[in-house]
Enzyme design. Structure first.
Site, PDB file in Angstrom:
ATOM      1  N   TYR A 198      51.897  80.622  70.151  1.00 25.41           N
ATOM      2  CA  TYR A 198      50.732  79.627  70.527  1.00 25.41           C
ATOM      3  C   TYR A 198      51.307  78.571  71.589  1.00 25.41           C
ATOM      4  O   TYR A 198      52.112  77.649  71.067  1.00 25.41           O
ATOM      5  CB  TYR A 198      49.863  79.293  69.726  1.00 25.41           C
ATOM      6  CG  TYR A 198      49.211  80.343  68.740  1.00 25.41           C
ATOM      7  CD1 TYR A 198      49.250  81.726  69.442  1.00 25.41           C
ATOM      8  CD2 TYR A 198      48.740  80.215  67.507  1.00 25.41           C
ATOM      9  CE1 TYR A 198      48.589  82.961  68.650  1.00 25.41           C
ATOM     10  CE2 TYR A 198      48.170  81.392  66.904  1.00 25.41           C
ATOM     11  CZ  TYR A 198      48.012  82.465  67.297  1.00 25.41           C
ATOM     12  OH  TYR A 198      47.659  83.712  66.844  1.00 25.41           O
TER      13      TYR A 198
ATOM     14  N   GLU B 276      31.906  73.148  50.171  1.00 22.22           N
ATOM     15  CA  GLU B 276      30.950  73.715  51.055  1.00 22.22           C
ATOM     16  C   GLU B 276      29.884  72.953  51.660  1.00 22.22           C
ATOM     17  O   GLU B 276      29.180  73.143  52.507  1.00 22.22           O
ATOM     18  CB  GLU B 276      30.147  74.887  50.167  1.00 22.22           C
ATOM     19  CG  GLU B 276      29.314  74.385  49.074  1.00 22.22           C
ATOM     20  CD  GLU B 276      28.629  75.433  48.500  1.00 22.22           C
ATOM     21  OE1 GLU B 276      27.545  75.016  47.688  1.00 22.22           O
ATOM     22  OE2 GLU B 276      28.953  76.496  48.393  1.00 22.22           O
TER      23      GLU B 276
END
Length: 402
Positions: free
Chosen positions: A304, A373
């Protein structure tokens, strides 16, 4: 401070859809899949997009993954939002009630959260579709973890960015508190190359080492050379990481080892430094092996590239996110030496990539990683706010013309 449109409405609608998004995230977490094997994941996302009312769905860019498109009535450009969807080959040890049911595979990098956030954004933007001044391309990308190739290149080659004016990406970030985002100007994440070395010696009876060439002894010197390479060959102010992750020998306890395989990773933020390492490290390691009577093969597989944030777009991100979250909640990060194939999108179109605080005591790629979350609703609001508040500056350009 910039006045935001739809701030209260975004808050109200996102609160209504959040339980469903959290349920969807748990489902993704239960059924993680490795890169290019995300068939169940892709199916769940497609079904959810249809349920939301998004029917323009494209699966032509890769064998897994999906792109959903929300079309504005009078579109004056296209914004893409990307979420990666693949998991890692780890046995989960989080103790979550929705623990992975695919043995030896887990979402240890938060891609289940990324996909769920973009599903939440899709639902909000579909609700506000008559307010959009741009088309929105929701890219659910496979195989981000499959370095050195990754999934982004394949999608780009097959045309996923052909009609895109700008793209937004993000990643949950364990070290940042929930409610915050981090952003880096310019280089945000490092280039990543894979280092593969095979050291060759000559086998002999371990009781007669003078008749062999010990590949383990040579490999030891190679490892020491690599670990000291940066200190004597690279500008001390230049960020570089050289890490070795595996070393394997071939042989037996009573045989002088004939071969050792070493693998590692090279991380850089500067293309000139990257090139220098690819030449000089090879030369030095080869000479070490030969000086000790052995030989070696050394390959550096280009992976990358550096992920670079577009200056104008990233300033716009900060301008629109501070009044949403608060000035003290938008943090300026140093570049990360972690890598991301989102870099390939950023080379093709203006891009910005941010870090979403998820407040985990365990790092990314840990078998215990479980993001808070609560970050999901923050991610949904941040991304929806960007689109609805003219992230591309279309309205502002028109007002100047008038």
């Amino acid at each position: 401070m910039k006045q935001l449109r739809f701030k209260d409405e975004i808050q109200e609608v996102s609160a209504k859809i959040l339980p469903d998004v959290l349920s969807f995230r748990e489902k993704l977490h239960r059924y993680p899949e490795l890169g290019y094997e995300e068939h169940i994941t892709t199916g769940l996302i497609v079904n959810k997009l249809v349920e939301i009312g998004i029917y323009k769905i494209e699966t032509k860019y890769s064998k897994t993954g999906v792109v959903g498109i929300i079309e504005a009535d009078k579109a004056q450009g296209t914004i893409a939002i990307r979420a990666d969807i693949d998991a890692l080959p780890l046995r989960e040890n989080t103790g979550a009630p929705f623990v992975s049911e695919n043995e030896g595979i887990m979402h240890a990098c938060g891609h289940d959260v990324h996909a769920s956030i973009v599903i939440g954004v899709a639902e909000l933007l579909q609700h506000f579709r008559d307010k959009l001044n741009v088309n929105v391309k929701l890219i659910f990308q496979p195989a981000e973890e499959c370095s050195p190739e990754g999934g982004a290149k394949n999608l780009i080659t097959n045309g996923v960015l052909d009609d895109v004016d700008a793209i937004i990406g993000f990643h949950v970030w364990p070290s940042l508190p929930v409610g915050t985002v981090g952003v880096a100007m310019g280089s945000a994440m490092a280039a990543s190359d894979k280092l593969k070395i095979t050291v060759f010696g000559q086998g002999a009876h371990a009781a007669e080492p003078q008749n062999g060439i010990d590949a383990i002894t040579i490999a030891t010197q190679v490892v020491n050379t690599i670990n000291s390479f940066k200190a004597r060959n690279i500008d001390p102010f230049e960020p570089v990481v050289l890490s070795l992750g595996t070393i394997y020998s071939k042989g037996r306890y009573n045989i002088i080892c004939p071969q050792v395989d070493i693998e590692g990773t090279i991380r850089t933020l500067n293309e000139d430094t990257r090139y220098c390492i690819s030449k000089k490290l090879v030369e030095i390691v080869m000479n070490v092996a030969k000086a000790m009577g052995g030989n070696c093969n050394i390959n550096i597989l280009r992976g990358y590239d550096v992920l670079k944030n577009d200056e104008k777009l990233t300033n716009r991100f900060v301008e629109l996110t501070k009044p949403l979250l608060g000035d003290d909640k938008v943090l300026f990060n140093k570049p990360s030496m972690i890598s991301e194939d989102f870099a390939f999108y950023s080379k093709r179109v203006p891009a910005t990539y941010f870090f979403l605080g998820c407040e985990s005591s365990h790092p990314l790629h840990s078998s215990q990683f479980l993001p808070n979350e609560e970050c999901i609703k923050i991610g949904i609001k941040v991304l929806t706010n960007l689109v609805l508040n003219d992230f591309l500056g279309v309205d502002e350009k028109q007002s100047h013309v008038c």
